[in-house]
Design an enzyme around this catalytic site. Structure first.
Site, short mmCIF file in Angstrom:
data_model
loop_
_atom_site.label_atom_id
_atom_site.label_comp_id
_atom_site.label_asym_id
_atom_site.label_seq_id
_atom_site.Cartn_x
_atom_site.Cartn_y
_atom_site.Cartn_z
N THR A 176 -18.62 3.24 -1.38
CA THR A 176 -18.18 4.05 -2.52
C THR A 176 -16.74 3.76 -2.92
O THR A 176 -15.90 3.43 -2.07
CB THR A 176 -18.33 5.57 -2.22
OG1 THR A 176 -17.79 6.31 -3.33
CG2 THR A 176 -17.61 5.98 -0.94
N THR A 195 7.39 -5.50 6.33
CA THR A 195 8.66 -4.84 6.03
C THR A 195 9.42 -4.41 7.28
O THR A 195 10.65 -4.47 7.32
CB THR A 195 8.39 -3.60 5.15
OG1 THR A 195 7.79 -4.05 3.94
CG2 THR A 195 9.64 -2.83 4.82
N1 ASP Z 1 4.38 -6.38 1.53
C1 ASP Z 1 4.65 -5.84 2.84
C2 ASP Z 1 3.58 -6.37 3.79
O1 ASP Z 1 2.48 -5.91 3.78
C3 ASP Z 1 4.64 -4.38 2.81
C4 ASP Z 1 4.87 -3.71 4.14
O2 ASP Z 1 5.07 -4.29 5.16
O3 ASP Z 1 4.84 -2.49 4.15
O4 ASP Z 1 3.87 -7.27 4.54
#
Ligand code: ASP
Length: 343
Positions: free
Chosen positions: A277, A15
Site C-alpha cells: 500500500t 551525515t
Molecule cells: N543524504 C544523507 C545520507 O543518507 C542523509 C543522512 O545521512 O541523513 O547519506
C-alpha cells in the site's frame, strides 16, 4: 577465560560522519579512527568499543547490493569476537539496508543496530551523539545471559524499531523514522525499556549469511492518470522478474482493461507481482474491494502490512539466494514471514 563485552561500530558514511572543516567552511567526512575525539564518552562504557570504516564514506543514496554484501561480511568476519554491531549509515536508504540485512543475516543471534543522524556529529546540536551512545548501550545489553535484541534494528531519537518495519518519514525532524505497523522494540528515556514480547529470539544456530541479491525487480507506484505506456515500459523491461506494485489504500488499483491485461501478461510469463500500500500504515486486503479482488485473481501476492523497503529487498533476496527458483515457490516465500517483516 571469558572475554570482555565488546561492540563493533561499522562506519559506512552518511551525515553522522561529517565535521565542519574550518579552512573550507564546509561539511566533510571525518576520519573515523578519531571517533573518540568527537565522542569522548566512548571511553566510559566499561567494555570495548571497536570500529571499522569502509573505504571512502558514502552518502547512503549511493548504497547498492555490493555494499549490503560488504556489511554482511563485515558482521560475519567479526561475529564471534563481538556481542553486538552498530552500522552507522545515512538516513536516506537506512530502511532499505536494514531490511536487506535482516534477510541476508540468517540465524542472527546478536544485535545489529543501524543508526545515523540528521545533524553531523561534529555540530553542537547534533542528534548523532545520543543515537550512537544509546545504540551502543542497547547492542551490549544482555538479559538473562542473552543479547536483549538479537535482530536487525534501527535506533533513532529514543526509538528502537525492527529494521524491516521502519521507514524514513522526515527529512528534518530528529524523530526521522517510524514503525507504523509494528510496536517499538525498545524505548529510551531515563531507562531503556525493552518490549520483550515483540523482540525476536535469537535462532541459537550458526549465523548463515546469504549475499545473493537479484536486481531484476522494479517498483511501480500507481497514480490517477498513469498511462499504458508507463506501465508497459516497466513491465516489459528485459529480464524483469518481479514488480512491487504500490497501490492505493488496502491494495486497490485501476480496473481498466489495459492495466489488467498488462499485469496478466507479465504474471503469465512467470513474473512476480507484490501488492503493497501507498499508505503510511495499515495493510493490504485484496478481498475488500472489487479493485483489489481483480489483482488477487490475477495471481498478485498480497504484501499485507509490509513496508515498500522490506518488500523490495525481500524479493531481491528470495530471487538472489535461491538459484533458479520458480515463481510459485517465490510467491510462497513472499507469503511467509522470513524475518518478522509481515504480521
Ligand atoms: N543524504 C544523507 C545520507 O543518507 C542523509 C543522512 O545521512 O541523513 O547519506
Amino acid at each position: 577465560m571469558k572475554r570482555e563485552r565488546s561492540v563493533l561500530i561499522i562506519y559506512t558514511g552518511g551525515t553522522i560522519g561529517m565535521v565542519h572543516d574550518e579552512s573550507r567552511d564546509t561539511l566533510v567526512p571525518f576520519d573515523f579512527s578519531h571517533i573518540s575525539d568527537q565522542v569522548p564518552e566512548l571511553h566510559r562504557f566499561g567494555y570495548s568499543v571497536n570500529s571499522i570504516s569502509f573505504n571512502k564514506p558514502i552518502d547512503s543514496s549511493d548504497v547498492d547490493p555490493a555494499l549490503w554484501a560488504k556489511m554482511a561480511s563485515a558482521i560475519e568476519e567479526n561475529y564471534d569476537e563481538h556481542d553486538g554491531f552498530i552500522i552507522l549509515h545515512g538516513t536516506d536508504t537506512m530502511a532499505y539496508s536494514a531490511s536487506a540485512l535482516s534477510f541476508m543475516l540468517g540465524n542472527l543471534g546478536k544485535p545489529v543496530i543501524f543508526t545515523g543522524s540528521q545533524l553531523p556529529i561534529g555540530l553542537l546540536r547534533t542528534d548523532g551523539r545520543e543515537n550512537l551512545i544509546t545504540s551502543i548501550e542497547i547492542a551490549a545489553t544482555m538479559i538473562d545471559g542473552e543479547p536483549a535484541v538479537p535482530e536487525v534494528s534501527i535506533y533513532f531519537e529514543n526509538k528502537l524499531m525492527r529494521g524491516n518495519r521502519a521507514t524514513k518519514m522526515s527529512t528534518e525532524q530528529f524523530n526521522a523514522f517510524d514503525s507504523p505497523n509494528y510496536p517499538l522494540l525498545a524505548e529510551a528515556g531515563t531507562e531503556i525499556r525493552f518490549n520483550r514480547q515483540h523482540i525476536n529470539r535469537g535462532a541459537g544456530r550458526k549465523l548463515k549469511v546469504s549475499e545473493g541479491i537479484c536486481s531484476d525487480v522494479a517498483l511501480l507506484k500507481i497514480f490517477p492518470g498513469i498511462s499504458p505506456a508507463a506501465v508497459r515500459a516497466v513491465l516489459s523491461m528485459p529480464g524483469l522478474r518481479a514488480v512491487v506494485l504500490e497501490t492505493y489504500g488496502s491494495g486497490n488499483a485501476p480496473t481498466a482493461e489495459w492495466f489488467i491485461a498488462e499485469l496478466r501478461k507479465f504474471i503469465r510469463m512467470g513474473g512476480i507481482a507484490i501488492n503493497v500500500t501507498q499508505c503510511h500504515g495499515g495493510r493490504v486486503e485484496m478481498n475488500l474491494y472489487e479493485t483489489g479482488k481483480r489483482l488477487l485473481d490475477l495471481g498478485v501476492v498480497s504484501g499485507r502490512d509490509i513496508t515498500t523497503e522490506a518488500a523490495l529487498t525481500k524479493i531481491m533476496h528470495i530471487l538472489g539466494s535461491n538459484g533458479d527458483i520458480s515463481s510459485e515457490r517465490a510467491n510462497m516465500l513472499l507469503n511467509r514471514s522470513l524475518a518478522g517483516e509481515i504480521s
